[in-house]
Design a protein around this motif. Structure first.
Motif, mmCIF file in Angstrom:
data_model
loop_
_atom_site.group_PDB
_atom_site.id
_atom_site.type_symbol
_atom_site.label_atom_id
_atom_site.label_comp_id
_atom_site.label_asym_id
_atom_site.label_seq_id
_atom_site.Cartn_x
_atom_site.Cartn_y
_atom_site.Cartn_z
ATOM 1 N N GLN A 81 -96.149 -75.441 85.757
ATOM 2 C CA GLN A 81 -96.962 -75.617 84.543
ATOM 3 C C GLN A 81 -97.514 -74.276 84.067
ATOM 4 O OE1 GLN A 81 -97.951 -78.430 82.712
ATOM 5 N NE2 GLN A 81 -96.677 -79.840 83.854
ATOM 6 N N VAL A 82 -97.967 -73.450 84.995
ATOM 7 C CA VAL A 82 -98.498 -72.131 84.639
ATOM 8 C C VAL A 82 -97.381 -71.278 84.039
ATOM 9 C CG1 VAL A 82 -99.473 -69.975 85.563
ATOM 10 C CG2 VAL A 82 -100.392 -72.193 86.304
ATOM 11 N N LYS A 83 -96.226 -71.274 84.693
ATOM 12 C CA LYS A 83 -95.092 -70.470 84.225
ATOM 13 C C LYS A 83 -94.630 -70.913 82.836
ATOM 14 C CE LYS A 83 -90.448 -68.994 85.535
ATOM 15 N NZ LYS A 83 -89.374 -69.111 86.516
ATOM 16 N N ALA A 84 -94.645 -72.235 82.593
ATOM 17 C CA ALA A 84 -94.213 -72.770 81.299
ATOM 18 C C ALA A 84 -95.268 -72.568 80.211
ATOM 19 C CB ALA A 84 -93.878 -74.255 81.432
ATOM 20 N N GLY A 85 -96.472 -72.192 80.600
ATOM 21 C CA GLY A 85 -97.529 -71.948 79.619
ATOM 22 C C GLY A 85 -98.048 -73.201 78.944
ATOM 23 N N THR A 86 -97.977 -74.335 79.653
ATOM 24 C CA THR A 86 -98.478 -75.584 79.079
ATOM 25 C C THR A 86 -100.006 -75.541 79.010
ATOM 26 O OG1 THR A 86 -98.724 -76.703 81.203
ATOM 27 C CG2 THR A 86 -96.547 -76.861 80.123
ATOM 28 N N ALA A 92 -105.370 -74.426 84.381
ATOM 29 C CA ALA A 92 -105.303 -74.199 85.823
ATOM 30 C C ALA A 92 -105.302 -72.711 86.144
ATOM 31 C CB ALA A 92 -104.057 -74.872 86.401
ATOM 32 N N LYS A 93 -104.591 -71.928 85.356
ATOM 33 C CA LYS A 93 -104.498 -70.488 85.586
ATOM 34 C C LYS A 93 -105.863 -69.826 85.518
ATOM 35 C CE LYS A 93 -101.759 -66.429 84.206
ATOM 36 N NZ LYS A 93 -102.589 -65.562 84.954
ATOM 37 N N SER A 94 -106.722 -70.307 84.652
ATOM 38 C CA SER A 94 -108.058 -69.710 84.553
ATOM 39 C C SER A 94 -108.829 -69.862 85.868
ATOM 40 C CB SER A 94 -108.837 -70.307 83.381
ATOM 41 O OG SER A 94 -109.171 -71.655 83.625
ATOM 42 N N TYR A 95 -108.604 -70.942 86.573
ATOM 43 C CA TYR A 95 -109.233 -71.121 87.890
ATOM 44 C C TYR A 95 -108.521 -70.275 88.941
ATOM 45 C CZ TYR A 95 -111.784 -75.090 85.980
ATOM 46 O OH TYR A 95 -112.613 -75.884 85.238
ATOM 47 N N MET A 96 -107.206 -70.293 88.902
ATOM 48 C CA MET A 96 -106.423 -69.572 89.896
ATOM 49 C C MET A 96 -106.686 -68.071 89.846
ATOM 50 S SD MET A 96 -102.959 -71.791 89.287
ATOM 51 C CE MET A 96 -101.857 -70.801 90.254
ATOM 52 N N LEU A 106 -107.376 -81.693 86.717
ATOM 53 C CA LEU A 106 -106.211 -80.921 86.276
ATOM 54 C C LEU A 106 -105.007 -81.186 87.169
ATOM 55 C CD1 LEU A 106 -107.690 -77.445 85.267
ATOM 56 C CD2 LEU A 106 -106.904 -79.276 83.783
ATOM 57 N N ILE A 107 -105.225 -81.236 88.474
ATOM 58 C CA ILE A 107 -104.117 -81.524 89.403
ATOM 59 C C ILE A 107 -103.547 -82.906 89.120
ATOM 60 C CG2 ILE A 107 -103.511 -81.908 91.829
ATOM 61 C CD1 ILE A 107 -103.840 -78.956 91.133
ATOM 62 N N ILE A 108 -104.416 -83.885 88.892
ATOM 63 C CA ILE A 108 -103.956 -85.241 88.578
ATOM 64 C C ILE A 108 -103.122 -85.230 87.300
ATOM 65 C CG2 ILE A 108 -104.726 -87.549 87.860
ATOM 66 C CD1 ILE A 108 -107.093 -87.119 89.886
ATOM 67 N N GLY A 109 -103.562 -84.489 86.291
ATOM 68 C CA GLY A 109 -102.788 -84.381 85.053
ATOM 69 C C GLY A 109 -101.427 -83.756 85.281
ATOM 70 N N ILE A 110 -101.374 -82.729 86.119
ATOM 71 C CA ILE A 110 -100.108 -82.057 86.431
ATOM 72 C C ILE A 110 -99.179 -83.003 87.189
ATOM 73 C CG2 ILE A 110 -99.120 -80.213 87.868
ATOM 74 C CD1 ILE A 110 -101.551 -78.478 86.885
ATOM 75 N N VAL A 111 -99.720 -83.759 88.139
ATOM 76 C CA VAL A 111 -98.900 -84.718 88.892
ATOM 77 C C VAL A 111 -98.401 -85.832 87.964
ATOM 78 C CG1 VAL A 111 -98.922 -86.443 90.738
ATOM 79 C CG2 VAL A 111 -99.937 -84.192 91.125
ATOM 80 N N LYS A 112 -99.259 -86.331 87.081
ATOM 81 C CA LYS A 112 -98.830 -87.367 86.129
ATOM 82 C C LYS A 112 -97.703 -86.851 85.249
ATOM 83 C CE LYS A 112 -102.968 -90.203 85.574
ATOM 84 N NZ LYS A 112 -104.018 -90.621 84.630
ATOM 85 N N ASP A 113 -97.829 -85.610 84.804
ATOM 86 C CA ASP A 113 -96.779 -85.007 83.988
ATOM 87 C C ASP A 113 -95.470 -84.921 84.771
ATOM 88 O OD1 ASP A 113 -96.147 -83.570 81.404
ATOM 89 O OD2 ASP A 113 -95.631 -81.994 82.866
#
Length: 124
Positions: A81-86, A92-96, A106-113
């Motif tokens: 997701q970070v690499k794709a710039g979604t 998520a990148k702002s936290y990372m 955010l993790i739940i959203g990424i898993v749902k996606d």
């Protein structure tokens, strides 16, 4: 210790051991209590958790080969997701970037996606 026991064969699967085989019906033993569970679909839904570098990915490779299921790694999905710039990836990148944990929502959203992806839809 949490482990799985196959109801039909009695095969015991414990945390740290190889997860090579799961049937449709199994028992979950946790602290001396046992709960019987049945999987709702023809494809098994298996969750592997453990410490970093404990062999989760290695075991998942065996499970993917045995059952033809999709392996979803939250770390891999997050990096994709970070690499794709979604939008989720940017949040998520702002936290990372600050070394903080990515919040559960955010993790739940990424898993749902990831679960909505064609391979997950076709392989259960």
């Amino acid at each position: 210790s949490v482990g799985l026991r196959d109801s039909s064969s009695g095969l015991q699967l414990r945390g740290g051991g190889p997860f090579q085989y799961v049937r449709k019906f199994f028992s979950c033993a946790n602290g001396g209590q046992e709960t019987k569970m049945a999987l709702q679909s023809s494809s098994p839904k298996i969750i592997i958790s453990g410490a970093p570098a404990s062999g989760k990915g290695t075991q998942c490779e065996f499970i993917v080969q045995k059952f033809g299921v999709v392996h979803i790694s939250t770390g891999d999905a997050l990096r994709e997701q970070v690499k794709a710039g979604t939008e989720l990836g940017k949040k998520a990148k702002s936290y990372m970037d600050t070394g903080a944990l990515v919040p559960d929502d955010l993790i739940i959203g990424i898993v749902k996606d990831r679960l909505a992806a064609p391979d997950c839809q076709s392989k259960g």
